[in-house]
Design an enzyme around this catalytic site. Structure first.
Site, PDB file in Angstrom:
ATOM      1  N   ASP A   1       0.646  -1.273  -0.204  1.00  0.00           N
ATOM      2  CA  ASP A   1      -0.090  -0.248   0.097  1.00  0.00           C
ATOM      3  C   ASP A   1       0.633   1.106   0.087  1.00  0.00           C
ATOM      4  OD1 ASP A   1       0.799  -0.241   2.551  1.00  0.00           O
ATOM      5  OD2 ASP A   1      -0.807  -0.150   4.202  1.00  0.00           O
ATOM      6  N   SER A   2       2.272   0.927   0.165  1.00  0.00           N
ATOM      7  CA  SER A   2       3.131   2.329   0.232  1.00  0.00           C
ATOM      8  C   SER A   2       3.059   2.499  -1.574  1.00  0.00           C
ATOM      9  CB  SER A   2       4.108   1.662  -0.071  1.00  0.00           C
ATOM     10  OG  SER A   2       4.768   0.637  -0.940  1.00  0.00           O
TER      11      SER A   2
ATOM     12  N   ASP B   1      -1.164  -5.862  -0.336  1.00  0.00           N
ATOM     13  CA  ASP B   1      -1.626  -5.211   1.192  1.00  0.00           C
ATOM     14  C   ASP B   1      -3.095  -5.793   1.245  1.00  0.00           C
ATOM     15  OD1 ASP B   1       0.858  -5.088   2.771  1.00  0.00           O
ATOM     16  OD2 ASP B   1       0.550  -3.311   1.970  1.00  0.00           O
TER      17      ASP B   1
ATOM     18  N   LYS C   1      -0.842  -9.172   3.314  1.00  0.00           N
ATOM     19  CA  LYS C   1      -0.646  -8.909   4.449  1.00  0.00           C
ATOM     20  C   LYS C   1      -0.974  -7.948   4.650  1.00  0.00           C
ATOM     21  CE  LYS C   1       3.404  -5.934   4.079  1.00  0.00           C
ATOM     22  NZ  LYS C   1       2.991  -4.594   4.536  1.00  0.00           N
TER      23      LYS C   1
ATOM     24  N   GLU D   1      -0.971  -5.487   9.362  1.00  0.00           N
ATOM     25  CA  GLU D   1      -0.434  -4.873   9.408  1.00  0.00           C
ATOM     26  C   GLU D   1      -1.037  -5.176  10.743  1.00  0.00           C
ATOM     27  OE1 GLU D   1      -0.099  -0.738   8.663  1.00  0.00           O
ATOM     28  OE2 GLU D   1       1.045  -0.442   7.175  1.00  0.00           O
TER      29      GLU D   1
ATOM     30  N   GLU E   1       9.538  -3.903  10.450  1.00  0.00           N
ATOM     31  CA  GLU E   1      10.103  -2.772   9.828  1.00  0.00           C
ATOM     32  C   GLU E   1      10.269  -1.732  11.054  1.00  0.00           C
ATOM     33  OE1 GLU E   1       6.702  -0.218   7.252  1.00  0.00           O
ATOM     34  OE2 GLU E   1       7.886   1.245   7.317  1.00  0.00           O
TER      35      GLU E   1
HETATM   36  O1  KIV Z   1       3.665  -1.118   1.956  1.00  0.00           O
HETATM   37  C1  KIV Z   1       4.566  -1.385   1.203  1.00  0.00           C
HETATM   38  O2  KIV Z   1       5.166  -0.981   0.926  1.00  0.00           O
HETATM   39  C2  KIV Z   1       5.645  -2.324   2.645  1.00  0.00           C
HETATM   40  C3  KIV Z   1       6.202  -2.475   2.456  1.00  0.00           C
HETATM   41  C4  KIV Z   1       7.664  -1.840   3.166  1.00  0.00           C
HETATM   42  C5  KIV Z   1       7.305  -3.581   3.532  1.00  0.00           C
HETATM   43  O3  KIV Z   1       4.516  -2.671   3.440  1.00  0.00           O
END
Ligand code: KIV
Length: 239
Positions: free
Chosen positions: A33-34, A72, A100, A102, A169
């Protein structure tokens, strides 16, 4: 792979990048989600929607990467076990092979529900970017005894619940090392020192295509933005 081979993971949000990373032999590609920050222009990851994640997961999946493709669950998409399973299922339908989210024990019921649904799960503990509004700043986690013990408990929970790996992280490097030694699943670090079982980075940080915000721990391997600018200027001068 734990103890045998270091895991290399990078993010990708589109077809060409996913294809490049697959051809480069990356172990894991994460549609993170970055993307909210490095592609969509938001100040943080909290505005990313399920529709955004599905759109970019589909694009990355079209590359049919040999690398494992994880995606994510965005902020607000796993507030309940039911929502977690429904939205994880949507990401799998979009082409992800794993999801994934958090958190550790704080989202125990959601992770258990995802695992019960048979969906492969990648954990993520330490600094959680989706909580940036509460945290106010990105900071190292695990420096106090309390934080250290909480991280160890989260990591142990993730291993017990059947996560196949866990992203650490911005975890204080000695704590990341201790977690790596304690748990049977691989740790994949980002800004957490060299002692994890693998490393993950945001692709754009590694190659320098997002120069406006660069985490301090990243050492870019190229400045692609500067090279692209030169190419544009040379073309412009030539017409
Ligand atoms: O969203 C993302 O890119 C991440 C990584 C930085 C681990 O969660």
């Amino acid at each position: 792979m734990k103890g045998r081979k270091r895991i290399a993971a990078l993010t990708a949000y589109d077809y060409p990048t996913a294809r490049l990373l697959s051809e480069a032999g990356l172990d894991i590609i994460l549609v993170g989600d970055s993307l909210g920050m490095v592609v969509l222009g938001y100040p943080d990851t909290t505005s990313v929607t399920m529709a955004d994640m599905e759109h970019h997961t589909r694009a990355a999946a079209r590359a049919m990467p040999r690398s494992l493709l994880a995606a994510d669950l965005p902020s607000g998409s796993y507030n309940t076990p039911e929502a977690a399973v429904a939205n994880a299922t949507r990401l799998i339908a979009a082409g992800a092979e794993a999801v994934k989210a958090e958190g550790g024990l704080a989202i125990a019921e959601q992770i258990k529900a995802i695992r019960t649904a048979g969906i492969p799960f990648l954990g993520h503990i330490g600094m959680l970017p989706q909580t940036i509004h509460q945290e106010k700043r990105y900071r190292i986690k695990g420096r106090s005894q309390e934080e250290k013990q909480a991280l160890i408990a989260d990591a142990q929970f993730l291993a017990d619940v059947g996560a196949f790996a866990v992203v650490l992280e911005l975890v204080d490097p000695p704590v990341a090392d201790e977690i790596t030694k304690r748990i049977p699943i691989p740790t994949i670090g980002i800004g957490s020192g060299q002692d994890c079982d693998g490393q993950i980075l945001v692709f754009n940080d590694l190659v320098g295509t997002f120069p406006w915000f660069r985490p301090r721990f990243v050492k870019p391997r190229m400045e692609a933005f500067a090279l692209m600018r030169e190419a544009i200027m040379a073309w412009r001068a030539s017409i």
